[in-house]
Design a protein around this motif. Structure first.
Motif, PDB file in Angstrom:
ATOM      1  N   ARG A 136      90.397  31.337 -80.845  1.00 13.15           N
ATOM      2  CA  ARG A 136      89.243  31.695 -81.670  1.00 13.15           C
ATOM      3  C   ARG A 136      89.345  31.034 -83.046  1.00 13.15           C
ATOM      4  O   ARG A 136      90.366  31.095 -83.710  1.00 13.15           O
ATOM      5  N   TYR A 137      88.261  30.392 -83.452  1.00 12.69           N
ATOM      6  CA  TYR A 137      88.151  29.761 -84.769  1.00 12.69           C
ATOM      7  C   TYR A 137      87.662  30.803 -85.785  1.00 12.69           C
ATOM      8  O   TYR A 137      86.849  31.658 -85.430  1.00 12.69           O
ATOM      9  N   PRO A 138      88.151  30.773 -87.034  1.00  9.96           N
ATOM     10  CA  PRO A 138      89.123  29.849 -87.614  1.00  9.96           C
ATOM     11  C   PRO A 138      90.550  30.145 -87.153  1.00  9.96           C
ATOM     12  O   PRO A 138      90.988  31.307 -87.161  1.00  9.96           O
ATOM     13  N   HIS A 139      91.252  29.102 -86.778  1.00 10.42           N
ATOM     14  CA  HIS A 139      92.548  29.259 -86.141  1.00 10.42           C
ATOM     15  C   HIS A 139      93.608  29.801 -87.090  1.00 10.42           C
ATOM     16  O   HIS A 139      94.539  30.484 -86.650  1.00 10.42           O
ATOM     17  N   HIS A 140      93.462  29.502 -88.395  1.00  8.99           N
ATOM     18  CA  HIS A 140      94.502  29.946 -89.331  1.00  8.99           C
ATOM     19  C   HIS A 140      94.492  31.465 -89.534  1.00  8.99           C
ATOM     20  O   HIS A 140      95.426  32.020 -90.106  1.00  8.99           O
ATOM     21  N   TRP A 141      93.454  32.156 -89.063  1.00  9.55           N
ATOM     22  CA  TRP A 141      93.449  33.617 -89.134  1.00  9.55           C
ATOM     23  C   TRP A 141      94.445  34.223 -88.144  1.00  9.55           C
ATOM     24  O   TRP A 141      94.868  35.356 -88.319  1.00  9.55           O
TER      25      TRP A 141
ATOM     26  N   ASP B 155      82.223  25.775 -89.642  1.00 16.45           N
ATOM     27  CA  ASP B 155      81.571  25.285 -88.429  1.00 16.45           C
ATOM     28  C   ASP B 155      82.644  25.018 -87.375  1.00 16.45           C
ATOM     29  O   ASP B 155      83.444  24.092 -87.526  1.00 16.45           O
ATOM     30  N   PRO B 156      82.685  25.799 -86.301  1.00 12.89           N
ATOM     31  CA  PRO B 156      83.742  25.629 -85.300  1.00 12.89           C
ATOM     32  C   PRO B 156      83.770  24.247 -84.665  1.00 12.89           C
ATOM     33  O   PRO B 156      84.833  23.780 -84.254  1.00 12.89           O
ATOM     34  N   ASP B 157      82.614  23.588 -84.584  1.00  9.79           N
ATOM     35  CA  ASP B 157      82.547  22.276 -83.946  1.00  9.79           C
ATOM     36  C   ASP B 157      82.712  21.120 -84.927  1.00  9.79           C
ATOM     37  O   ASP B 157      82.808  19.960 -84.523  1.00  9.79           O
ATOM     38  N   HIS B 158      82.683  21.415 -86.228  1.00  8.91           N
ATOM     39  CA  HIS B 158      82.943  20.454 -87.304  1.00  8.91           C
ATOM     40  C   HIS B 158      81.830  19.419 -87.518  1.00  8.91           C
ATOM     41  O   HIS B 158      81.697  18.900 -88.618  1.00  8.91           O
ATOM     42  N   HIS B 159      81.044  19.110 -86.499  1.00 11.20           N
ATOM     43  CA  HIS B 159      80.008  18.086 -86.678  1.00 11.20           C
ATOM     44  C   HIS B 159      78.665  18.676 -87.109  1.00 11.20           C
ATOM     45  O   HIS B 159      77.824  17.972 -87.687  1.00 11.20           O
ATOM     46  N   ASN B 160      78.418  19.968 -86.834  1.00 13.61           N
ATOM     47  CA  ASN B 160      77.146  20.573 -87.226  1.00 13.61           C
ATOM     48  C   ASN B 160      76.986  20.604 -88.745  1.00 13.61           C
ATOM     49  O   ASN B 160      75.883  20.415 -89.269  1.00 13.61           O
ATOM     50  N   LEU B 161      78.089  20.860 -89.451  1.00 15.65           N
ATOM     51  CA  LEU B 161      78.043  20.885 -90.910  1.00 15.65           C
ATOM     52  C   LEU B 161      77.654  19.528 -91.461  1.00 15.65           C
ATOM     53  O   LEU B 161      76.818  19.433 -92.373  1.00 15.65           O
ATOM     54  N   GLN B 162      78.229  18.461 -90.908  1.00 12.99           N
ATOM     55  CA  GLN B 162      77.905  17.123 -91.405  1.00 12.99           C
ATOM     56  C   GLN B 162      76.425  16.817 -91.194  1.00 12.99           C
ATOM     57  O   GLN B 162      75.765  16.237 -92.068  1.00 12.99           O
TER      58      GLN B 162
ATOM     59  N   ASN C 139      79.747  31.421 -92.179  1.00 11.03           N
ATOM     60  CA  ASN C 139      81.157  31.563 -91.823  1.00 11.03           C
ATOM     61  C   ASN C 139      81.369  32.930 -91.198  1.00 11.03           C
ATOM     62  O   ASN C 139      80.442  33.728 -91.091  1.00 11.03           O
ATOM     63  N   GLN C 140      82.609  33.189 -90.804  1.00 10.61           N
ATOM     64  CA  GLN C 140      82.913  34.411 -90.069  1.00 10.61           C
ATOM     65  C   GLN C 140      83.343  35.553 -90.993  1.00 10.61           C
ATOM     66  O   GLN C 140      83.651  36.645 -90.519  1.00 10.61           O
ATOM     67  N   GLY C 141      83.372  35.312 -92.296  1.00 16.32           N
ATOM     68  CA  GLY C 141      83.898  36.284 -93.238  1.00 16.32           C
ATOM     69  C   GLY C 141      82.844  37.235 -93.776  1.00 16.32           C
ATOM     70  O   GLY C 141      81.636  37.050 -93.588  1.00 16.32           O
ATOM     71  N   TRP C 142      83.322  38.266 -94.473  1.00 20.28           N
ATOM     72  CA  TRP C 142      82.434  39.288 -95.032  1.00 20.28           C
ATOM     73  C   TRP C 142      81.494  38.717 -96.083  1.00 20.28           C
ATOM     74  O   TRP C 142      80.397  39.213 -96.278  1.00 20.28           O
TER      75      TRP C 142
END
Length: 434
Positions: free
Chosen positions: A365-370, A160-167, A108-111
């Motif tokens: 930029r993903y995650p959009h809720h940021w 996962d910005p594309d959502h399908h890579n995680l699956q 993920n993009q977090g610390w």
């Protein structure tokens, strides 16, 4: 070891590198051996069990098992560290869930992915994904048949910005683990920090799906008054996250939740914390209606969120208090951040970007809720600013003897910690022992 847990800025691997530079190899190894030994002992397991709680989620940094310069070698020291906690918990009748909290390249993009980046490059490199599966196969082989382990949490808070890579990766890791360990449950986090299952298409066998259910009302700037409207917000937030599980009739696990608590030096801290206890209690009433299992975040820290925390008179807190106060004033760490003292610095910069970047692109930029400001703070404060201040944090350890380092580490022994009774009573009541 997320930054707010022990008070360092930035990322764990940066903090460790700075301390290694200051302490040298012998003292560095000594300090962290003692720290990890004292941080969770048999006494901690006994206390946890005394509240009627029966399961602990162990967050693991992959670096204990893997070295980026020797990616094909699984380090045995990682098993030694995990074994000690698993065995201490098992002796008290507590199950453990092994949670891989960081990954090569950052999931993920977090610390807390400990990548040092603002992009989750794990999803961009097949090599990173293969290495993670290699690690899980080694862990599953090692712990096959261990009945005190309630299962494996393969990835903490994927984004996962594309959502399908995680699956695709979940499908691969599930199959690889099952080939060596067909019995243990897999606890699978949702995408976008365990909050989004909209991209999930299938249910994997012997898997429990996991949400993380934090509420902004339990963080600085938020307020929980217990109104009907606020209760409805909590319920809708929860229901949105678990819709996939309910549609597919599979179990739900809440792997993380909990407010951040005000410290005694803050105005009206008792009133603030009572509001946050009330918020926590309302969330647990929602969970009880669905009979879902949960794991509170977290057990021990320096006073932000833990069930217990290093006491104000301990050597660690006394030594680092000037830095901890500075870090709090600057609002460096994202978790529990209060921008009261620096808002006037960052708001003009955010406004400048909003004026220059066309509005249609500001949310790309993903995650959009940021939102735009969240991404700005990630790069400037949580990465650049924090990385450089890591060296100041490490400077507090300069010249310390082995005896002094042992005393610092011992600050996290349960006997030297303060128990957060307001929180623990709520957990105990939910377990039916109050």
């Amino acid at each position: 070891m997320e930054n707010f847990i022990t008070g360092y800025p930035g990322h764990e691997h940066e903090m460790r590198a700075a301390l290694l530079e200051v302490l040298g190899k012998e003292k560095y190894d000594f300090f962290f051996d003692k720290f990890l030994k004292y941080f969770f002992t048999r006494e901690d397991a006994k206390f946890f069990a005394s509240l009627g709680l029966n399961c602990i989620r162990i967050p693991i940094n992959h670096r204990h098992f893997m070295d980026d310069l020797q990616p094909d070698v699984i380090k045995q020291d990682g098993f030694r560290l995990v074994d000690r906690i698993v065995e201490a918990c098992a002796a008290e009748g507590i199950y453990t869930i092994l949670d891989m909290h960081t990954f090569p390249g950052g999931q993920n993009q977090g610390w807390h992915s400990d990548s040092g980046l603002h992009r989750a490059t794990f999803w961009e490199h097949r090599d990173f994904q293969d290495r993670a599966i290699q690690l899980w196969v080694a862990i599953a082989k090692y712990y096959k048949g261990n009945a005190s382990i309630a299962g494996y949490n393969p990835m903490n808070e994927p984004a996962d910005p594309d959502h399908h890579n995680l699956q695709a990766w979940y499908g691969r890791v599930e199959k690889a683990i099952r080939e060596v360990d067909p019995d243990h449950i897999l606890w699978l986090d949702g995408n976008t920090y365990s909050m989004d299952f909209s991209g999930f298409k299938e249910v994997l066998p012997n898997c429990v799906y996991a949400i993380h259910d934090y509420s902004n009302m339990g963080f600085p700037g938020g307020s929980y008054e217990g109104t009907d409207e606020q209760k409805e917000i909590l319920r809708k937030q929860y229901e949105r996250k678990v819709q996939f599980m309910k549609d597919h009739k599979v179990p739900i696990w809440n792997g993380e939740f909990g407010p951040v608590y005000a410290s005694p030096d803050e105005a009206n801290h008792e009133q603030t914390n009572q509001q946050r206890y009330n918020l926590l209690g309302e969330q647990m009433r929602i969970y009880k209606q669905d009979q879902i299992s949960w794991s509170i975040w977290l057990y021990k820290d320096v006073g932000f969120q833990g069930m217990v925390y290093a006491g104000p008179d301990t050597a660690y807190i006394r030594l680092l208090k000037p830095f901890l106060d500075k870090q709090k004033r600057l609002g460096l760490n994202k978790w529990g951040r209060d921008d009261t003292h620096v808002k006037h610095i960052y708001e003009p910069l955010v406004q400048h970007l909003k004026e220059e970047i066309p509005e249609e692109f500001q949310g790309r930029r993903y995650p959009h809720h940021w939102r735009l400001e969240g991404h700005l703070h990630r790069v400037i404060r949580e990465m650049l600013f924090s990385e450089l201040l890591t060296y100041e944090f490490a400077s507090y350890f300069k010249g310390l003897s082995l005896e002094q380092l042992d005393e610092l580490a011992a600050s996290f022994k349960l006997e030297n910690c303060v128990k957060r009774d307001g929180l623990n009573k709520i957990l105990q009541a939910d377990a039916g022992l109050a």
